[in-house]
Enzyme design. Structure first.
Site, mmCIF file in Angstrom:
data_model
loop_
_atom_site.group_PDB
_atom_site.id
_atom_site.type_symbol
_atom_site.label_atom_id
_atom_site.label_comp_id
_atom_site.label_asym_id
_atom_site.label_seq_id
_atom_site.Cartn_x
_atom_site.Cartn_y
_atom_site.Cartn_z
ATOM 1 C CE LYS A 59 6.463 190.276 26.584
ATOM 2 N NZ LYS A 59 6.017 190.149 25.210
ATOM 3 C CD GLU A 112 9.917 197.520 22.685
ATOM 4 O OE1 GLU A 112 10.200 196.430 22.226
ATOM 5 O OE2 GLU A 112 8.850 197.730 23.296
#
Ligand code: ARG
Length: 469
Positions: free
Chosen positions: A289, A296
């Site tokens: 990831k 965000e």
């Protein structure tokens, strides 16, 4: 238990001091200490103004200003002094420090003035400065847009509405679309700073000052071009703060929309961008990831900024005329909203600057033949077919292409002619990505020449604002 505190400032008519818990509850020093530079500037200007009004002698004025300078110097280095102060608020802190230094002379400075007008003035000074700081940071973000638009000039991307492929765009056009939103934000900050730019001093607690004060000179001394018109309004008006908070909210909303685009573009399904390592995080569990946390968090923090706007709007709602202590609630909300919005903008500018746009993926996606459907309709219009009819014909062509599992570009002319005799062999040139882009050569459109001009104009606007702010 009685608290240590501000009784000296107002304790004459009291038999007992404040309850310790209540004192903690009502104090604002922990957050309004941020206004200390504005407080000390105001104190110096006030000393000069009441000297002109013959309340202080020139010598007394010089001694007060000297002491205020020393207080400012110590405050810059001796944080423990500030941290351990039992002051009620920033005005009490400065007055106590002055009296500690000068005795009864220090106690003369508060002649003719009220904390109600002081806090209104200092808050206005703060908002002006804060707006300047945010305008230059928004300028950095705008410059990052201009730089990416310049670097990627000519790169196509699929344009969407409703998140469905619509018409092709230039990536630089998309970048400048976001840039324009931030440019409007900068204008809104300028307007909020202008609203704040009137000096309430001389308004007293609510009714005006009874000493012969030159309000205009005092305002000028503090860098205000004008004075407020009505003393009662001046001590209770927080519109400038609300305007600033709305401008911060609009900025945060724009940042959150930008963030959403980037979060989406970073997914493997889009893969339009490569997230910069410096502004991404990994997963503690999944080694593959790379997460767009910068975007965000920017998106996530937007709520706090709206919260601050609603806090202050609600504080002001239904207040009777004049100063009320409720108004003390205005500062913390605005300070934190400013801090967060500033950090969000800085991170957005840096992350945008470090992002690599993947031309291969963007171009591949922009080559979807569906994106040129409007061109086919326009082609038919150019050959005399009414638009509504052309729209219908192209819909049928596309449906047939879908059923035959080919693209319109692969359809032979003879087949196309079965849908409309207006189709001719010059259609092909109109169905290219380059043609679809180049045809939108109108100011504000996505053609390379229009985008080039828009980028130059955007940069010129940005540098002319940098000159005024
Ligand atoms: N700390 C107060 C505020 O922030 C300053 C003004 C206090 N005035 C008063 N009358 N208690 O609003």
């Amino acid at each position: 238990m009685t608290a240590p505190g501000p009784q000296k400032m107002w304790g004459g008519r009291f038999e007992r001091g404040p309850d310790a818990l209540f004192y903690e509850f009502e104090r604002s020093w922990s957050f309004d200490r941020r206004l200390l530079p504005q407080e000390l500037a105001l104190d110096r200007a006030w000393a000069r103004a009441i000297t002109t009004a013959e309340i202080l002698t020139t010598k007394e004025c010089a001694a007060i200003i000297e002491a205020l300078d020393q207080i400012e110097k110590r405050a810059q280095t001796d944080l423990a002094w500030l941290d351990s102060s039992p002051a009620e608020d920033v005005h009490h802190f400065a007055e106590t420090a002055l009296i500690e230094k000068l005795g009864p002379l220090g106690a003369k400075l508060h002649t003719g003035r009220s904390r109600n007008e002081m806090v209104a003035t200092e808050f206005r000074m703060y908002v002006k400065q804060a707006a300047g700081e945010i305008i230059s940071t928004v300028g950095l973000l705008e410059a990052a847009f201009a730089e990416q638009a310049e670097k990627n000039l000519g790169v196509p991307m699929p344009g969407t509405t409703h998140m469905q492929h619509a018409q092709p765009l230039l990536l630089s056009h998309w970048l400048l679309a976001h840039g324009e939103a931030f440019d409007r934000d900068a204008e809104r900050f300028l307007a909020a700073a202008k609203s704040a730019d009137a000096c309430p001093l001389g308004s007293g607690a609510l009714a005006g000052c009874a000493f012969p004060l030159d309000r205009n000179a005092l305002a000028q001394d503090l860098g205000f071009p004008r004075i407020t018109a009505n003393s009662l309004d001046a001590v209770s008006d927080r519109d400038f703060a609300l305007e600033y908070l709305f401008a911060l909210s609009a900025l945060a909303m724009h940042l959150s929309r930008l963030a959403e685009d980037f979060v989406l573009f970073a997914t493997p399904e889009f893969a339009f961008i490569e997230l910069p390592d410096e502004f991404s995080t990994g997963s503690s569990l999944m080694p593959q990831k790379k997460n767009p946390d910068a975007w965000e968090l920017i998106r996530g923090k937007t709520g706090r900024i709206y919260g601050a706007l609603i806090t202050v709007l609600t504080t002001c709602k239904g207040l009777p005329s004049s100063y009320q202590r409720d108004l003390q609630e205005d500062k913390e909300a605005l300070f934190t909203a400013h801090d967060q919005a500033l950090a969000m903008t800085r991170i957005a500018a840096a992350t945008l600057g470090a992002t690599r746009f993947r031309e291969d993926k963007l171009r591949e996606s922009a080559s979807d033949p569906a994106l040129v459907a409007t061109e086919i309709a326009d082609y038919l219009v150019n050959h005399g077919v009414p638009f509504r009819e052309a729209h219908e014909i192209v819909g049928k062509v596309l449906r047939a292409a879908e059923q035959e599992e080919k693209t319109v570009r692969d359809m032979p002319l003879a087949r196309l002619k079965t849908f409309s005799p207006a189709f001719g062999d010059d259609l092909g040139t109109m169905l290219t990505l380059d043609s679809a882009l180049a045809r939108r050569n109108i100011p504000g459109g996505t053609a390379p020449t229009a985008v080039r001009a828009a980028l130059d104009e955007f940069k010129a606007r940005l540098s002319s604002r940098a000159k005024i702010s």
